[in-house]
Scaffold this active site. Sequence first.
Site, PDB file in Angstrom:
ATOM      1  N   LYS A  52     -20.219 -34.056  50.574  1.00 34.47           N
ATOM      2  CA  LYS A  52     -19.735 -35.044  51.559  1.00 34.47           C
ATOM      3  C   LYS A  52     -18.930 -36.157  50.880  1.00 34.47           C
ATOM      4  O   LYS A  52     -17.835 -36.492  51.314  1.00 34.47           O
ATOM      5  CB  LYS A  52     -20.916 -35.654  52.348  1.00 34.47           C
ATOM      6  CG  LYS A  52     -21.717 -34.631  53.135  1.00 34.47           C
ATOM      7  CD  LYS A  52     -22.856 -35.257  53.898  1.00 34.47           C
ATOM      8  CE  LYS A  52     -23.924 -35.906  53.055  1.00 34.47           C
ATOM      9  NZ  LYS A  52     -24.645 -34.983  52.138  1.00 34.47           N
TER      10      LYS A  52
ATOM     11  N   ARG B  23     -28.688 -39.628  59.881  1.00 36.00           N
ATOM     12  CA  ARG B  23     -29.524 -38.665  59.157  1.00 36.00           C
ATOM     13  C   ARG B  23     -30.802 -38.339  59.932  1.00 36.00           C
ATOM     14  O   ARG B  23     -31.618 -37.547  59.432  1.00 36.00           O
ATOM     15  CB  ARG B  23     -29.917 -39.270  57.811  1.00 36.00           C
ATOM     16  CG  ARG B  23     -29.168 -38.673  56.609  1.00 36.00           C
ATOM     17  CD  ARG B  23     -29.667 -39.440  55.405  1.00 36.00           C
ATOM     18  NE  ARG B  23     -29.495 -38.770  54.159  1.00 36.00           N
ATOM     19  CZ  ARG B  23     -28.515 -39.068  53.287  1.00 36.00           C
ATOM     20  NH1 ARG B  23     -27.587 -39.925  53.585  1.00 36.00           N
ATOM     21  NH2 ARG B  23     -28.499 -38.471  52.118  1.00 36.00           N
TER      22      ARG B  23
ATOM     23  N   ARG C  22     -24.626 -33.717  38.876  1.00 34.85           N
ATOM     24  CA  ARG C  22     -23.678 -34.730  39.384  1.00 34.85           C
ATOM     25  C   ARG C  22     -23.628 -35.938  38.452  1.00 34.85           C
ATOM     26  O   ARG C  22     -24.647 -36.401  37.951  1.00 34.85           O
ATOM     27  CB  ARG C  22     -24.124 -35.188  40.783  1.00 34.85           C
ATOM     28  CG  ARG C  22     -23.316 -36.385  41.288  1.00 34.85           C
ATOM     29  CD  ARG C  22     -23.410 -36.553  42.770  1.00 34.85           C
ATOM     30  NE  ARG C  22     -24.777 -36.806  43.240  1.00 34.85           N
ATOM     31  CZ  ARG C  22     -25.107 -36.826  44.532  1.00 34.85           C
ATOM     32  NH1 ARG C  22     -24.200 -36.610  45.465  1.00 34.85           N
ATOM     33  NH2 ARG C  22     -26.358 -37.047  44.891  1.00 34.85           N
TER      34      ARG C  22
ATOM     35  N   ARG D 183     -27.289 -40.551  38.797  1.00 38.35           N
ATOM     36  CA  ARG D 183     -28.102 -41.298  39.769  1.00 38.35           C
ATOM     37  C   ARG D 183     -29.588 -41.074  39.502  1.00 38.35           C
ATOM     38  O   ARG D 183     -30.006 -39.963  39.188  1.00 38.35           O
ATOM     39  CB  ARG D 183     -27.766 -40.822  41.195  1.00 38.35           C
ATOM     40  CG  ARG D 183     -26.526 -41.468  41.748  1.00 38.35           C
ATOM     41  CD  ARG D 183     -26.056 -40.849  43.036  1.00 38.35           C
ATOM     42  NE  ARG D 183     -27.084 -40.644  44.054  1.00 38.35           N
ATOM     43  CZ  ARG D 183     -26.826 -40.220  45.290  1.00 38.35           C
ATOM     44  NH1 ARG D 183     -25.576 -39.980  45.655  1.00 38.35           N
ATOM     45  NH2 ARG D 183     -27.793 -40.035  46.162  1.00 38.35           N
TER      46      ARG D 183
ATOM     47  N   ARG E 202     -35.707 -34.669  48.548  1.00 35.83           N
ATOM     48  CA  ARG E 202     -34.569 -34.973  49.432  1.00 35.83           C
ATOM     49  C   ARG E 202     -34.176 -33.752  50.245  1.00 35.83           C
ATOM     50  O   ARG E 202     -33.796 -33.871  51.409  1.00 35.83           O
ATOM     51  CB  ARG E 202     -33.383 -35.480  48.595  1.00 35.83           C
ATOM     52  CG  ARG E 202     -33.631 -36.887  48.066  1.00 35.83           C
ATOM     53  CD  ARG E 202     -32.730 -37.230  46.911  1.00 35.83           C
ATOM     54  NE  ARG E 202     -31.344 -37.214  47.279  1.00 35.83           N
ATOM     55  CZ  ARG E 202     -30.340 -37.046  46.409  1.00 35.83           C
ATOM     56  NH1 ARG E 202     -30.608 -36.851  45.133  1.00 35.83           N
ATOM     57  NH2 ARG E 202     -29.121 -37.068  46.828  1.00 35.83           N
TER      58      ARG E 202
HETATM   59  P1  ADP Z   1     -23.043 -35.193  48.786  1.00 39.99           P
HETATM   60  O1  ADP Z   1     -22.237 -36.463  48.991  1.00 39.99           O
HETATM   61  O2  ADP Z   1     -22.985 -34.286  49.970  1.00 39.99           O
HETATM   62  O3  ADP Z   1     -24.432 -35.441  48.318  1.00 39.99           O
HETATM   63  P2  ADP Z   1     -21.281 -34.831  46.481  1.00 39.99           P
HETATM   64  O4  ADP Z   1     -19.919 -34.930  47.045  1.00 39.99           O
HETATM   65  O5  ADP Z   1     -21.780 -35.994  45.707  1.00 39.99           O
HETATM   66  O6  ADP Z   1     -22.337 -34.382  47.615  1.00 39.99           O
HETATM   67  O7  ADP Z   1     -21.304 -33.519  45.573  1.00 39.99           O
HETATM   68  C1  ADP Z   1     -22.497 -33.129  44.877  1.00 39.99           C
HETATM   69  C2  ADP Z   1     -22.099 -32.495  43.526  1.00 39.99           C
HETATM   70  O8  ADP Z   1     -21.438 -31.251  43.789  1.00 39.99           O
HETATM   71  C3  ADP Z   1     -21.113 -33.350  42.713  1.00 39.99           C
HETATM   72  O9  ADP Z   1     -21.458 -33.228  41.352  1.00 39.99           O
HETATM   73  C4  ADP Z   1     -19.751 -32.723  43.006  1.00 39.99           C
HETATM   74  O10 ADP Z   1     -18.853 -32.869  41.920  1.00 39.99           O
HETATM   75  C5  ADP Z   1     -20.126 -31.250  43.216  1.00 39.99           C
HETATM   76  N1  ADP Z   1     -19.249 -30.596  44.197  1.00 39.99           N
HETATM   77  C6  ADP Z   1     -18.745 -31.108  45.334  1.00 39.99           C
HETATM   78  N2  ADP Z   1     -17.995 -30.200  45.989  1.00 39.99           N
HETATM   79  C7  ADP Z   1     -18.051 -29.069  45.246  1.00 39.99           C
HETATM   80  C8  ADP Z   1     -17.478 -27.768  45.390  1.00 39.99           C
HETATM   81  N3  ADP Z   1     -16.714 -27.443  46.444  1.00 39.99           N
HETATM   82  N4  ADP Z   1     -17.751 -26.853  44.444  1.00 39.99           N
HETATM   83  C9  ADP Z   1     -18.542 -27.180  43.371  1.00 39.99           C
HETATM   84  N5  ADP Z   1     -19.098 -28.380  43.186  1.00 39.99           N
HETATM   85  C10 ADP Z   1     -18.861 -29.320  44.098  1.00 39.99           C
HETATM   86  P1  AMP Z   2     -26.749 -40.384  49.619  1.00 37.18           P
HETATM   87  O1  AMP Z   2     -25.882 -41.184  48.704  1.00 37.18           O
HETATM   88  O2  AMP Z   2     -26.084 -40.109  50.941  1.00 37.18           O
HETATM   89  O3  AMP Z   2     -27.263 -39.124  48.968  1.00 37.18           O
HETATM   90  O4  AMP Z   2     -28.010 -41.284  49.960  1.00 37.18           O
HETATM   91  C1  AMP Z   2     -28.916 -41.699  48.944  1.00 37.18           C
HETATM   92  C2  AMP Z   2     -30.217 -42.176  49.564  1.00 37.18           C
HETATM   93  O5  AMP Z   2     -29.971 -43.334  50.385  1.00 37.18           O
HETATM   94  C3  AMP Z   2     -30.917 -41.190  50.489  1.00 37.18           C
HETATM   95  O6  AMP Z   2     -31.715 -40.234  49.790  1.00 37.18           O
HETATM   96  C4  AMP Z   2     -31.750 -42.127  51.356  1.00 37.18           C
HETATM   97  O7  AMP Z   2     -32.899 -42.583  50.652  1.00 37.18           O
HETATM   98  C5  AMP Z   2     -30.822 -43.327  51.524  1.00 37.18           C
HETATM   99  N1  AMP Z   2     -29.986 -43.144  52.728  1.00 37.18           N
HETATM  100  C6  AMP Z   2     -28.643 -42.936  52.777  1.00 37.18           C
HETATM  101  N2  AMP Z   2     -28.224 -42.814  54.055  1.00 37.18           N
HETATM  102  C7  AMP Z   2     -29.328 -42.927  54.841  1.00 37.18           C
HETATM  103  C8  AMP Z   2     -29.577 -42.867  56.235  1.00 37.18           C
HETATM  104  N3  AMP Z   2     -28.580 -42.630  57.115  1.00 37.18           N
HETATM  105  N4  AMP Z   2     -30.845 -43.037  56.664  1.00 37.18           N
HETATM  106  C9  AMP Z   2     -31.837 -43.276  55.810  1.00 37.18           C
HETATM  107  N5  AMP Z   2     -31.699 -43.321  54.486  1.00 37.18           N
HETATM  108  C10 AMP Z   2     -30.449 -43.158  53.988  1.00 37.18           C
END
Ligand code: ADP
Ligand code: AMP
Length: 216
Positions: A13, A88, A126, A159, A170
């Site tokens: 995302k 969420r 990541r 992170r 999660r």
């Molecule tokens: P989210 O925001 O949904 O938690 P991220 O965008 O942070 O996910 O992506 C999670 C991990 O996966 C990151 O390390 C990112 O670089 C990797 N990633 C994202 N899109 C792809 C893809 N299409 N193929 C492989 N790895 C990806």
């Molecule tokens: P994210 O960066 O989207 O992976 O979010 C990191 C963490 O923030 C999550 O695991 C939750 O603990 C908190 N968080 C983010 N968005 C929400 C939401 N919409 N509702 C509740 N907790 C959230």
Amino acid sequence: MKIVLLGPPGAGKGTQAEGLVKKLFIPHISTGDMFRAAISSGTALGMEAKRYIDQGKLVPDEITEGIIMDRIAQPDCRGGFLLDGFPRTLPQAMALEEMLKDQGGLDAVLDISVEPEHLIVRLTGRRMCKKCGAIYHLHYNAPQQENVCDLCGGELFQRDDDTEETVKNRLSVYSEQTAPLIEFYQKKGLLHVVEGNHPINTVLVNLGKALGQNWN
Ligand code: ADP
Ligand code: AMP
């Protein structure tokens, strides 16, 4: 355009949001980024949110809905916005409907679908930039120079909630509390499912297609 990006943790995302907002010229609103900024600044909100985030739990709805309500009321959101990580839970989705009821509601919900077996590898590998928040992966999207952001030269970090144990929590929180939103938005005719297990740019092009755009 008022868009929600849905998908499990690690679906891509944040990565896709970086690309989408450059094409759509709307602000990227990530509740996760907002909580992390509050934690870094040591605010009361940050300290409260950290208790939940560190355990892989969701921050309570009232807190999260409050920060979104304030954010989407800002002038830069008048032309639309991209929500990443909100809603969420079903109560959050209903609160969002209420917030947008005088503005015609959402235009689209984009669900990035990735099979669970890929998510742990994505999340534990990541890395993020301390300075600009850009997202990398040790293997799938590595920076040119180890631990250095390609975009701003900032230092990369892992992170605290991307450890294997917290990731597992999660993912189960996602299945229990967030996955039901897929059906919720499908029934409203807003849902577009896009396969996320393709190269980053292919996913972006397919998200564009779902929005009626041609980014080839
Ligand atoms: P989210 O925001 O949904 O938690 P991220 O965008 O942070 O996910 O992506 C999670 C991990 O996966 C990151 O390390 C990112 O670089 C990797 N990633 C994202 N899109 C792809 C893809 N299409 N193929 C492989 N790895 C990806
Ligand atoms: P994210 O960066 O989207 O992976 O979010 C990191 C963490 O923030 C999550 O695991 C939750 O603990 C908190 N968080 C983010 N968005 C929400 C939401 N919409 N509702 C509740 N907790 C959230």
